[in-house]
Design a protein around this motif. Structure first.
Motif, mmCIF file in Angstrom:
data_model
loop_
_atom_site.group_PDB
_atom_site.id
_atom_site.type_symbol
_atom_site.label_atom_id
_atom_site.label_comp_id
_atom_site.label_asym_id
_atom_site.label_seq_id
_atom_site.Cartn_x
_atom_site.Cartn_y
_atom_site.Cartn_z
ATOM 1 N N ASP A 50 0.880 -1.162 -0.062
ATOM 2 C CA ASP A 50 0.024 -0.094 -0.077
ATOM 3 C C ASP A 50 0.805 1.425 -0.037
ATOM 4 O OD1 ASP A 50 0.880 -0.516 2.631
ATOM 5 O OD2 ASP A 50 -0.923 0.325 3.455
ATOM 6 N N SER A 51 2.017 1.281 0.824
ATOM 7 C CA SER A 51 2.884 2.360 0.658
ATOM 8 C C SER A 51 3.539 2.534 -0.740
ATOM 9 C CB SER A 51 3.844 2.156 1.686
ATOM 10 O OG SER A 51 3.523 2.332 3.094
ATOM 11 N N THR A 52 3.796 1.316 -1.623
ATOM 12 C CA THR A 52 4.566 1.331 -2.609
ATOM 13 C C THR A 52 3.503 2.049 -3.813
ATOM 14 O OG1 THR A 52 5.792 -0.527 -2.183
ATOM 15 C CG2 THR A 52 5.367 0.114 -4.601
ATOM 16 N N ALA A 53 2.205 1.558 -3.577
ATOM 17 C CA ALA A 53 1.218 2.223 -4.413
ATOM 18 C C ALA A 53 1.226 3.644 -4.217
ATOM 19 C CB ALA A 53 -0.303 1.543 -4.150
ATOM 20 N N SER A 54 1.160 4.154 -2.953
ATOM 21 C CA SER A 54 1.004 5.380 -2.662
ATOM 22 C C SER A 54 2.409 6.347 -3.125
ATOM 23 C CB SER A 54 0.900 5.825 -1.181
ATOM 24 O OG SER A 54 0.724 7.093 -0.841
ATOM 25 N N LEU A 55 3.384 5.869 -3.119
ATOM 26 C CA LEU A 55 4.571 6.389 -3.551
ATOM 27 C C LEU A 55 4.498 6.370 -5.040
ATOM 28 C CD1 LEU A 55 7.274 7.650 -2.787
ATOM 29 C CD2 LEU A 55 8.314 5.244 -3.065
ATOM 30 N N LEU A 56 3.941 5.289 -5.841
ATOM 31 C CA LEU A 56 3.822 5.567 -6.982
ATOM 32 C C LEU A 56 2.879 6.505 -7.727
ATOM 33 C CD1 LEU A 56 4.531 4.358 -9.855
ATOM 34 C CD2 LEU A 56 2.759 2.602 -9.638
ATOM 35 N N SER A 57 1.847 6.588 -6.890
ATOM 36 C CA SER A 57 0.903 7.957 -7.140
ATOM 37 C C SER A 57 1.577 9.266 -7.155
ATOM 38 C CB SER A 57 -0.328 7.401 -6.111
ATOM 39 O OG SER A 57 -1.096 6.647 -6.449
ATOM 40 N N ALA A 58 2.373 9.237 -6.127
ATOM 41 C CA ALA A 58 3.019 10.705 -5.819
ATOM 42 C C ALA A 58 4.077 11.141 -7.019
ATOM 43 C CB ALA A 58 3.676 10.471 -4.329
ATOM 44 N N VAL A 59 4.716 10.045 -7.417
ATOM 45 C CA VAL A 59 5.697 10.096 -8.392
ATOM 46 C C VAL A 59 4.909 10.500 -9.671
ATOM 47 C CG1 VAL A 59 7.317 9.191 -9.879
ATOM 48 C CG2 VAL A 59 7.551 8.761 -7.307
ATOM 49 N N LEU A 60 3.938 9.911 -10.046
ATOM 50 C CA LEU A 60 3.271 10.016 -11.393
ATOM 51 C C LEU A 60 2.651 11.377 -11.273
ATOM 52 C CD1 LEU A 60 1.483 6.599 -12.205
ATOM 53 C CD2 LEU A 60 3.620 7.584 -13.235
ATOM 54 N N LEU A 61 2.100 11.911 -10.177
ATOM 55 C CA LEU A 61 1.494 13.155 -9.996
ATOM 56 C C LEU A 61 2.635 14.147 -10.247
ATOM 57 C CD1 LEU A 61 -0.769 12.775 -7.201
ATOM 58 C CD2 LEU A 61 -1.469 13.438 -9.325
ATOM 59 N N LEU A 62 3.865 13.996 -9.480
ATOM 60 C CA LEU A 62 4.808 15.314 -9.872
ATOM 61 C C LEU A 62 5.372 14.912 -11.012
ATOM 62 C CD1 LEU A 62 6.712 14.551 -6.333
ATOM 63 C CD2 LEU A 62 5.225 16.309 -6.973
ATOM 64 N N CYS A 63 5.457 13.994 -11.681
ATOM 65 C CA CYS A 63 6.148 13.889 -13.198
ATOM 66 C C CYS A 63 5.128 14.899 -13.917
ATOM 67 C CB CYS A 63 6.161 12.462 -13.589
ATOM 68 S SG CYS A 63 7.434 11.579 -12.975
ATOM 69 N N GLY A 64 3.830 14.476 -13.702
ATOM 70 C CA GLY A 64 2.667 15.258 -14.571
ATOM 71 C C GLY A 64 2.940 16.816 -14.168
ATOM 72 N N ALA A 65 2.793 17.026 -12.875
ATOM 73 C CA ALA A 65 2.961 18.587 -12.517
ATOM 74 C C ALA A 65 4.366 19.227 -13.197
ATOM 75 C CB ALA A 65 2.886 18.837 -11.245
ATOM 76 N N GLY A 66 5.354 18.402 -13.122
ATOM 77 C CA GLY A 66 6.421 18.967 -13.817
ATOM 78 C C GLY A 66 6.540 19.038 -15.187
ATOM 79 N N ALA A 67 5.848 18.280 -15.951
ATOM 80 C CA ALA A 67 5.983 18.245 -17.442
ATOM 81 C C ALA A 67 4.912 19.642 -17.868
ATOM 82 C CB ALA A 67 5.173 17.280 -18.101
ATOM 83 N N LEU A 68 3.964 19.927 -16.890
ATOM 84 C CA LEU A 68 2.939 20.866 -17.345
ATOM 85 C C LEU A 68 3.815 22.232 -16.864
ATOM 86 C CD1 LEU A 68 -0.388 19.499 -15.668
ATOM 87 C CD2 LEU A 68 -0.235 20.096 -17.927
ATOM 88 N N LEU A 69 4.337 22.120 -15.762
ATOM 89 C CA LEU A 69 5.012 23.417 -15.484
ATOM 90 C C LEU A 69 6.154 23.797 -16.386
ATOM 91 C CD1 LEU A 69 4.979 25.487 -13.193
ATOM 92 C CD2 LEU A 69 6.952 23.968 -11.865
ATOM 93 N N GLN A 70 6.730 22.837 -16.987
ATOM 94 C CA GLN A 70 8.209 23.028 -17.870
ATOM 95 C C GLN A 70 7.449 23.358 -19.225
ATOM 96 O OE1 GLN A 70 10.591 23.583 -16.914
ATOM 97 N NE2 GLN A 70 11.823 22.014 -15.497
ATOM 98 N N SER A 71 6.268 22.958 -19.527
ATOM 99 C CA SER A 71 5.764 22.984 -20.925
ATOM 100 C C SER A 71 5.007 24.386 -20.764
ATOM 101 C CB SER A 71 4.854 21.971 -21.201
ATOM 102 O OG SER A 71 5.596 20.836 -21.267
ATOM 103 N N LEU A 72 4.297 24.601 -20.028
ATOM 104 C CA LEU A 72 3.261 25.824 -20.079
ATOM 105 C C LEU A 72 4.332 27.094 -19.532
ATOM 106 C CD1 LEU A 72 -0.106 24.254 -19.196
ATOM 107 C CD2 LEU A 72 0.929 24.637 -21.411
ATOM 108 N N GLY A 73 4.932 26.805 -18.444
ATOM 109 C CA GLY A 73 5.431 27.880 -17.434
ATOM 110 C C GLY A 73 4.626 28.712 -16.828
ATOM 111 N N ALA A 74 5.297 29.571 -15.767
ATOM 112 C CA ALA A 74 4.310 30.153 -14.797
ATOM 113 C C ALA A 74 5.326 31.287 -14.338
ATOM 114 C CB ALA A 74 4.089 29.446 -13.537
#
Length: 438
Positions: A50-74
């Motif tokens: 269950d902790s592994t699943a939570s960590l994977l969710s966190a990493v995928l969310l951060l990868c997505g947020a990072g791609a959005l931030l680098q691609s669109l900029g703020a």
């Protein structure tokens, strides 16, 4: 906008009917890295499913947020280029090294310190980046790859270093499937060879009884756990490996930003764009430290897809970011992936981190290692300093704690030696920044 009033290719919008499949290609090309990294961390730290699943969710969310931030900029954050973001393989090695020696809370604190340091040195970017020419970067990455191979092997053998034959066989089958996928497939499917190898290894484990597939319980959508290792602990000495790494990333960010700019037809402007890219890396890494991940880094590995498809728009990688966020929130996906056997993860990790070691060799090839210069001596002594604690772990056992942290970390000892010798020994013109980062 161009002088003629037309939109640059990198800023051109893409119709939704094309955006979704193009973005999905980018996700398929990079998904193996976060998945394999999470399972490496979970296996090394003996995390429950269950902790592994939570960590994977966190990493995928951060990868997505990072791609959005680098691609669109703020504002001053984000390069506004078609980048994706990944958990750094080299940074993960150092994160695990700190976690094993000082505990996971100290490793989480080290991530926060490394991200803060990256933000702090950006005003001195031009001076700091000169400390890490290809010679120094090559030594650092090669040592990280070697150290990580040793860590990945423990996923197969277990903590005592004695592997059961079935676990070794399962890891070998995973490596063989990965190699077969890489050799036989083409395009985006070839880029997912690590993920295909993990799927084949898991199937072999279930079919032959060499391992078990045990997904974590749960369903629906949920957010990952905040502070999974408890409150972060801050120890500057323990964090030294990641602090050094955060400085070396400036050289890599420079190279990949220039390469990406040239690929999409934009005139490179490192003084403007590199700090923007680095700020996004640092901010997402700060969030990562709160969710138990290692340092997050922007990756240029998806540039090949842009070249293949001819689509240079940053909105495609932004779409990939949105898909990654959705995957991170989809609990069934992360909980199913959490059931992959440890030996399969170890076999995949051996491939991934052996490639990192080879990347270090490639970087050293860009340096001047001719017999007439000091590059050969610098590389030789730096590698010796870095390999000594890996080959003889108790070499510095009698030294004070702070000295053991510096000298006992192969990455830190080798990098510091390379930086000092590169600066002190006479040589020719300093090489330029690296052209790309994997």
């Amino acid at each position: 906008m161009t002088a003629a009033g037309t939109v640059d290719a990198v800023d051109a919008p893409v119709p939704l009917r094309r955006l979704v499949p193009l973005s999905a290609q980018h996700v398929l090309a990079m998904i193996a890295a976060p998945v394999s990294t999470v399972f490496l961390v979970a296996g090394t730290l003996d995390m429950p499913p269950d902790s592994t699943a939570s960590l994977l969710s966190a990493v995928l969310l951060l990868c997505g947020a990072g791609a959005l931030l680098q691609s669109l900029g703020a504002g001053p954050v984000g390069g506004r280029l078609p980048f994706v973001m990944l958990p750094g393989g080299a940074a993960t090695a150092l994160f695990l090294q700190i976690a094993q020696e000082y505990g996971a809370p100290t490793a989480a604190g080290a991530v926060l310190l490394a991200a803060a340091l990256l933000l702090a040195v950006l005003p001195l970017y031009a001076r700091v980046v000169r400390l890490f020419p290809p010679l120094v970067m090559g030594v650092t990455v090669l040592l990280i790859g070697i150290a990580m191979i040793r860590v990945a092997t423990r996923l197969v053998t277990g903590p005592d270093g004695t592997g059961e034959p079935r676990a070794v066989l399962l890891a070998a089958l995973t490596v063989a499937a990965t190699v077969a996928a890489y050799v036989l497939l083409r395009g985006v499917w070839r880029q997912t060879s690590v993920l295909i190898g993990m799927a084949a290894g898991t199937a072999a484990a279930v079919a032959t009884g060499l391992g078990a597939f045990t997904p974590a319980a749960g369903s629906g959508f949920s957010l990952p756990a905040l502070l999974p290792f408890g409150a972060p602990r801050f120890d500057v000495v323990a964090a030294l490996p990641l602090l050094v790494f955060s400085l070396t990333t400036l050289a890599e960010i420079t190279g990949q930003t220039v390469l990406n700019s040239e690929t999409v037809g934009r005139t490179p402007d490192p003084a403007r764009d590199v700090p923007r890219v680095a700020r996004a890396d640092a901010l997402v890494s700060l969030a990562g430290g709160m969710f138990g991940t290692s340092v997050m880094v922007t990756s240029a590995e998806n540039i090949g897809i842009g070249r293949l498809t001819g689509v240079r728009s940053r909105f495609v990688t932004a779409g990939a970011g949105a898909l990654l966020v959705a995957l991170g929130l989809a609990t069934p996906v992360s909980r199913a992936l959490a059931g992959i056997p440890g030996a399969v993860v170890g076999g995949s990790a051996l491939v991934v981190y052996a490639v990192i070691a080879v990347m270090g060799v490639e970087m050293l090839r860009r340096a001047d290692l001719s017999g007439t210069g000091s590059g050969t001596l610098t590389a030789a002594l730096a590698l010796a300093a870095g390999l000594l604690p890996l080959l003889t772990p108790d070499l510095y056992a009698g030294f004070p704690g702070w000295a053991r942290t510096i000298l006992g970390s192969g990455v830190v000892a080798g990098t510091v030696t390379a930086v000092l010798l590169s600066a002190l020994l006479p040589r020719g013109a300093r090489p330029g920044p690296l052209p790309a980062r994997e």
